[in-house]
Every structure is written in structure tokens, then in C-alpha cells.
Enzyme design. Structure first.
Site, PDB file in Angstrom:
ATOM      1  N   ASP A 206       0.637  -1.103   0.036  1.00 40.36           N
ATOM      2  CA  ASP A 206      -0.034   0.116  -0.022  1.00 40.36           C
ATOM      3  C   ASP A 206       0.894   1.189  -0.033  1.00 40.36           C
ATOM      4  O   ASP A 206       2.013   1.287   0.559  1.00 40.36           O
ATOM      5  CB  ASP A 206      -1.000  -0.044   1.313  1.00 40.36           C
ATOM      6  CG  ASP A 206      -1.898   0.902   1.415  1.00 40.36           C
ATOM      7  OD1 ASP A 206      -2.701   1.227   0.339  1.00 40.36           O
ATOM      8  OD2 ASP A 206      -2.043   2.014   2.043  1.00 40.36           O
ATOM      9  N   GLU A 265      14.445 -14.566   1.154  1.00 39.54           N
ATOM     10  CA  GLU A 265      14.892 -15.529   2.182  1.00 39.54           C
ATOM     11  C   GLU A 265      13.922 -16.776   1.880  1.00 39.54           C
ATOM     12  O   GLU A 265      14.436 -17.951   2.582  1.00 39.54           O
ATOM     13  CB  GLU A 265      14.650 -15.088   3.459  1.00 39.54           C
ATOM     14  CG  GLU A 265      15.617 -14.136   4.045  1.00 39.54           C
ATOM     15  CD  GLU A 265      15.075 -13.320   5.406  1.00 39.54           C
ATOM     16  OE1 GLU A 265      13.949 -13.701   5.865  1.00 39.54           O
ATOM     17  OE2 GLU A 265      15.517 -12.203   5.802  1.00 39.54           O
TER      18      GLU A 265
HETATM   19  C1  GLC Z   1      -4.098   3.226  -0.679  1.00 40.07           C
HETATM   20  C2  GLC Z   1      -5.333   2.284  -0.790  1.00 40.07           C
HETATM   21  C3  GLC Z   1      -6.677   3.101  -0.278  1.00 40.07           C
HETATM   22  C4  GLC Z   1      -6.062   3.551   1.286  1.00 40.07           C
HETATM   23  C5  GLC Z   1      -5.058   4.331   1.191  1.00 40.07           C
HETATM   24  C6  GLC Z   1      -4.655   4.591   2.677  1.00 40.07           C
HETATM   25  O1  GLC Z   1      -4.041   4.095  -1.560  1.00 40.07           O
HETATM   26  O2  GLC Z   1      -5.378   1.728  -2.041  1.00 40.07           O
HETATM   27  O3  GLC Z   1      -7.606   2.189  -0.327  1.00 40.07           O
HETATM   28  O4  GLC Z   1      -7.457   4.517   1.279  1.00 40.07           O
HETATM   29  O5  GLC Z   1      -3.970   3.803   0.695  1.00 40.07           O
HETATM   30  O6  GLC Z   1      -4.275   3.403   3.072  1.00 40.07           O
END
Ligand code: GLC
Length: 542
Positions: A206, A265
Site C-alpha cells: 500500500d 529468504e
Molecule cells: C491506498 C489504498 C486506499 C487507502 C489508502 C490509505 O491508496 O489503496 O484504499 O485508503 O492507501 O491506506
């Protein structure tokens, strides 16, 4: 399913399918999807549809301020989605079906209810204090700098307990972790090992480039109009600044090199793909490192493009030119943050997009529901859920996150008939659902199924080179995919008019978005409005 190729890592030839777990399949009757629901639908994914891997958006323990992207325990499953046992069963079942499983990993921020943050905020001398990003107010008491939260307002929230501000690039309930702290870094890498030990095949990371910021907390400059790269959509008032100091600091690359060592790993080509919204190609490509950082940064360039042959070609060529020699491309047309593909580009173009996604060079990622052409659902104000919308009206992502309609029956096969799902179904779920489309030979679902079948068995499509064809009528995009064994030609008419183009004297039509088309003769092809097709020109085509 893609024919396995022992010379290439699995993720290069795989087609990935993204599942938003709240909306895929509910097995408990509470109106929210769960892990057992995904397990129940694995046969659909591997046999009916024919994808090779799933990426599951977060299912970890979470207060759900951002629907799971606020993680309170990186090593457990939220009860709303089930249990660790349910996850293990899902993984075993997926592997039995030769499906790889990619899980989400949210390293930029945790939930404010994570025990690390609870401890960190408790005192200035807490051993976890430095695991998050704390700063004093300016002399006048105001926020430490002008950094903005993507979800609206300042990225700093004042904490009474210790009279300092903490940083949150998203919601105040999502405090940013401090990746400059070695203990935090080690603890986060252990969360990767937790899932790797269980057997996951990879991670979708993310907002991967957010994790490293300017250590001096320099103010961001106002944004200038983009001069290079490509245009993406607007992020509301957030676009006013150029966030150069608040994310993507050069030190991020060392973290990803270390992350790659963690993956290495383990045996089995464990994979990483970063969510990286960077539209300057060279900077974007730097996340491949020297083949020692992320396996791939996500390529979002086709999500918001002019729907024109010239612009799509420009974007694909931009990607291909920027790729390092060891880099493998990827394409995506939608996800849980973007307006649905069928609404963004229209239903007819969504079919052509399916052809592009599954015939361009690189790893494709599909978003659940796009295979039945789900449009954006109009979610009435009283049913809205997305915290972004509550902070910045107009930014709601609810419409692309609504439950999957499997059947026409009440509950649509997603949940119990009498249960109100967490978000409403679209108005057309009665006729636009998996069951109805499976029995309609001309449905978009059957188009996707055929495309996946063709892509899986044609080596030129899943691993061949790509070359654009130049002398085509205006508004027609064409390219040749080729490897040592075969060629595939793809033609896409981006216009509303019929176009004619010459072809080899002999060829075989492999697939068309117009599943009922006829009258394809040697030497010339008539492309209907918005039609996309693929042909096999035979071995002798020049
Ligand atoms: C990313 C995710 C989104 C989320 C954001 C904060 O962009 O795809 O859905 O709200 O990160 O974690």
C-alpha cells in the site's frame, strides 16, 4: 489459466484478480464478505474464469476507519472476515487449485488503535515513541509544516497527552510509521515473514513510496502544472501542493532493497508489487531498482487516459521505454480506489479494455466485478461509507466497492436474502450478474473467459514482445505480440465508426469483442465501432 513456463517466474505470466473482501462473498449472513466466502468462490476464479492469482485487499484486525487500510494487528484476521484458520484454509485451497495468493501489506501507517501507537503516544520516553513521526508545534503553536493529508486537511494532529503533533498522510486514525527507526523496520519485516511462513506468494504494498519522507520536514512547494509524464485524475484540494518532501524520499530505495532480501529468504519466487502513484516514468521505474527492489511498481497509466488510440499508445510506449532491461511491465484498468471501468470508459469500451488488458505485454490485474462489466453503483447519501467522502465531498470510493452480484435472486448470491449488505447492489444486479452472464454467449463475462483462455495458451500473449503497427486508419490501435513460436496481432478501433484495414492473406480470428461477428475475409478486416479483436496471422506473417 496460464500454461506454466518453467523459464519464467510465475508472476510474470500470471493474471491477477483483485478481491475486495468485504464485497466478494458473505458466508455469515452479516452483509459483509469474508475469507470463507473467498474460499467458496475459488472454483469460480480458477475454473470458470481462469485467472492465476488473487490479491486480497486487507483482512487484518482493524477498527475499519479506512475499511482495513488502518491495521491494528498485522498478524491476525479481523473477526468480521474470519480467523487465521480460515485464512490457512483459503491458502491451502487456492494452492490446491494452482492459484497464487497475494496479500495486502500496509507499511506507511497503522491504525491509531495498534498497540504500537497506543504505546508511542503514551509518553515522550516510550520505547515506541520513535516508531511514529512526532514533531513539536511551531513557536506559534501551529502545525510543524504545510504537509497535507490525502484525505483532506493538515497531515498533522495534535496529541494532548504529550503536546506534540503526529503525522498521518491519510486519516488521523492512520498515524504514519517511522521507517527511519531500525526497530520499527525490523518489526514490520517480521510481519512479512509471518505471512511468508504461512505460505503467501506475494504482497501488494500500500502507498509504497510514502514510507520515506524528508527528515528535515521541509514545506512542500505549490504544484506547477505537470510538464512531463502523464495526466491522472484529480485528488481534490490535495493537488494544490507538490508533495515532494512528504513522500518518495530517495532513502525509500534502501528499504525496498532490504524488503527484497526478506522475500528472497524464501523459496518460490515470492512477489512484491507497490502501489506507486508516480507519473514521471523515470522516477516510477526507479522502484525496480537494479532488479533488487520491488518486482514491479503498479502501472496506473491506463486507469485515467483519454480513450484514444494515440493516447493509449503513448502511455504504453512510455512504459516500455522507461522499463529497465530487467523490468517486467504490468497493466491495470481499475481497483478499489477508482471509479468503475465500465462507467469511466463506457460499456463498449470496457470490452476493448478487456482485450487490451489481456493482450498487452506484462502482468494484468483485473478488479472483481469488471469481468461482468459492473458499472459504478450510485450509493445514496444515507448509505455512504467511505471516510474520504466525509472529509472531502465528491471523493467517495463506495461506488466501486459494492457487493458482487452472483445471481438474480434476492441477496444476489452474495449474502442471505433478507440481509442488507454493507453497501447496496447496483440497480441492474437483477440482470447483470455472474449467473445470467454465464448463460449469455455474448456477455462480457464470456469475453473475459475466452480472453483468459487464449492468453493462457498463447505464449506470444503471455510472454512475447510487443511492437506497434504504424500504418493503420486514424483511431485504430494495433500491435503485434511475438515470440519464437507464434505471433498474435491485436487491433482496437477506438472510434464510433467502422474502419477497414488490410491483413495478411490468411489468418485466423482468435477473438473479437463482438462475439457474434461474421464475414471476416482474407486481405481485409472491417472493424466495427469500438471493436477490438485478435488474430493469428500464421507463422509466415511479416
Ligand atoms: C491506498 C489504498 C486506499 C487507502 C489508502 C490509505 O491508496 O489503496 O484504499 O485508503 O492507501 O491506506
Amino acid at each position: 489459466m496460464t500454461t506454466a513456463d518453467s523459464t519464467l517466474e510465475w508472476w510474470k505470466t500470471a493474471v491477477v484478480y483483485q478481491i475486495y473482501p468485504r464485497s466478494f462473498q458473505d458466508t455469515t449472513g452479516n452483509g459483509t464478505g469474508d475469507l470463507n466466502g473467498i474460499t467458496e468462490r475459488l472454483a469460480y476464479l480458477s475454473d470458470t474464469l481462469g485467472v492465476d492469482a488473487v490479491w486480497i485487499s486487507p483482512f487484518y484486525t482493524s477498527p475499519m476507519a479506512d475499511f482495513g487500510y488502518d491495521v491494528a494487528d498485522y498478524c491476525d484476521v479481523d473477526p468480521v472476515f474470519g480467523s487465521l484458520n480460515d485464512f490457512d484454509r483459503l491458502l491451502a485451497e487456492a494452492h490446491r487449485r494452482d492459484l497464487k495468493v497475494i496479500v495486502d501489506w500496509v507499511p506507511n501507517h497503522s491504525s491509531d488503535l495498534h498497540r504500537w501507537f497506543v504505546e508511542s503516544r503514551s509518553s515522550l520516553t516510550s520505547p515506541k515513541r520513535d516508531w511514529y513521526v512526532w514533531q513539536d508545534a511551531k513557536i506559534d503553536g501551529s502545525v510543524p509544516n504545510n504537509w497535507q493529508s490525502m484525505f483532506g486537511g493538515s497531515a498533522w494532529t495534535f496529541d494532548e497527552t504529550t503536546s506534540q503533533y503526529y503525522l498521518h498522510s491519510f486519516l488521523p486514525e492512520q498515524p504514519d510509521l517511522n521507517w527511519r527507526n531500525a526497530d520499527l523496520k525490523a518489526a514490520m519485516f517480521d510481519t512479512l515473514r509471518f505471512w511468508l511462513d504461512r505460505g503467501v506468494d506475494g504482497f501488494r504494498i500500500d502507498v509504497a513510496h510514502f514510507i520515506m519522507k524528508d527528515p528535515d520536514f521541509t514545506d512542500n512547494p505549490l504544484a506547477a502544472a505537470p510538464t512531463d509524464g502523464i495526466e491522472f485524475r484529480s485528488f481534490g484540494g490535495y493537488d494544490k501542493w507538490d508533495h515532494i518532501h512528504a513522500k518518495g524520499h530517495a532513502d525509500v530505495h534502501a528499504v525496498f532493497r532490504d524488503l527484497r532480501s526478506v522475500l528472497d529468504e524464501y523459496s518460490g519466487d515470492r512477489f512484491s508489487v507497490g502501489e506507486i502513484h508516480i507519473f514521471n516514468w523515470d522516477e516510477w521505474a526507479s522502484y525496480y531498482g537494479d532488479g533488487d527492489e520491488l518486482h514491479m511498481p503498479f502501472n496506473f497509466s491506463l486507469v485515467w487516459s483519454d480513450w484514444s488510440a494515440a493516447e493509449i499508445r503513448r502511455r504504453v510506449e512510455g512504459l516500455e521505454a522507461a522499463l529497465p532491461t530487467h523490468g517486467w511491465p504490468n497493466h491495470v484498468f481499475g481497483n478499489h480506489d477508482e471509479q468503475r471501468l465500465a462507467t469511466r470508459y463506457g460499456h463498449r469500451n470496457a470490452r476493448a479494455a478487456a482485450v487490451l488488458l489481456l493482450t498487452l505485454r506484462g502482468q494484468p490485474t483485473m478488479y472483481y466485478g469488471d469481468e461482468i462489466g459492473l458499472p459504478e453503483t450510485d450509493v445514496p447519501p444515507e448509505r455512504r461509507q467511505d471516510p474520504w467522502e466525509f472529509r472531502v465531498p465528491g471523493m467517495s470510493r463506495d461506488g466501486c466497492r459494492t457487493p458482487m452480484p452472483w445471481t438474480a435472486a434476492p441477496g444476489h448470491g452474495f449474502s442471505d436474502p433478507g440481509t442488507e449488505p454493507w453497501l447496496p447492489f447496483g440497480e441492474d444486479a437483477g440482470r447483470r450478474n455472474v449467473e445470467a452472464q454465464l448463460s449469455d454467449p455474448a456477455s462480457i463475462l464470456n469475453l473475459y473467459r475466452q480472453l483468459l483462455q487464449i492468453r493462457g495458451t498463447r505464449s506470444s500473449l503471455h510472454k512475447g514482445s510487443i511492437e506497434f503497427i504504424d500504418d493503420l486508419p486514424d483511431g485504430v490501435l494495433g500491435f503485434v505480440r511475438a515470440d519464437a513460436d507464434e505471433r498474435t496481432i491485436v487491433l482496437v478501433n477506438f472510434t464510433e465508426e467502422t474502419k477497414r484495414t488490410s491483413t495478411p492473406d490468411e489468418f485466423t480470428l482468435l477473438i473479437s469483442t463482438d462475439q457474434q461477428r461474421s464475414g471476416i475475409g482474407p486481405g481485409v478486416i472491417r472493424l466495427g465501432p469500438n471493436e477490438a479483436l485478435a488474430i493469428d496471422p500464421g507463422p509466415s506473417a511479416g
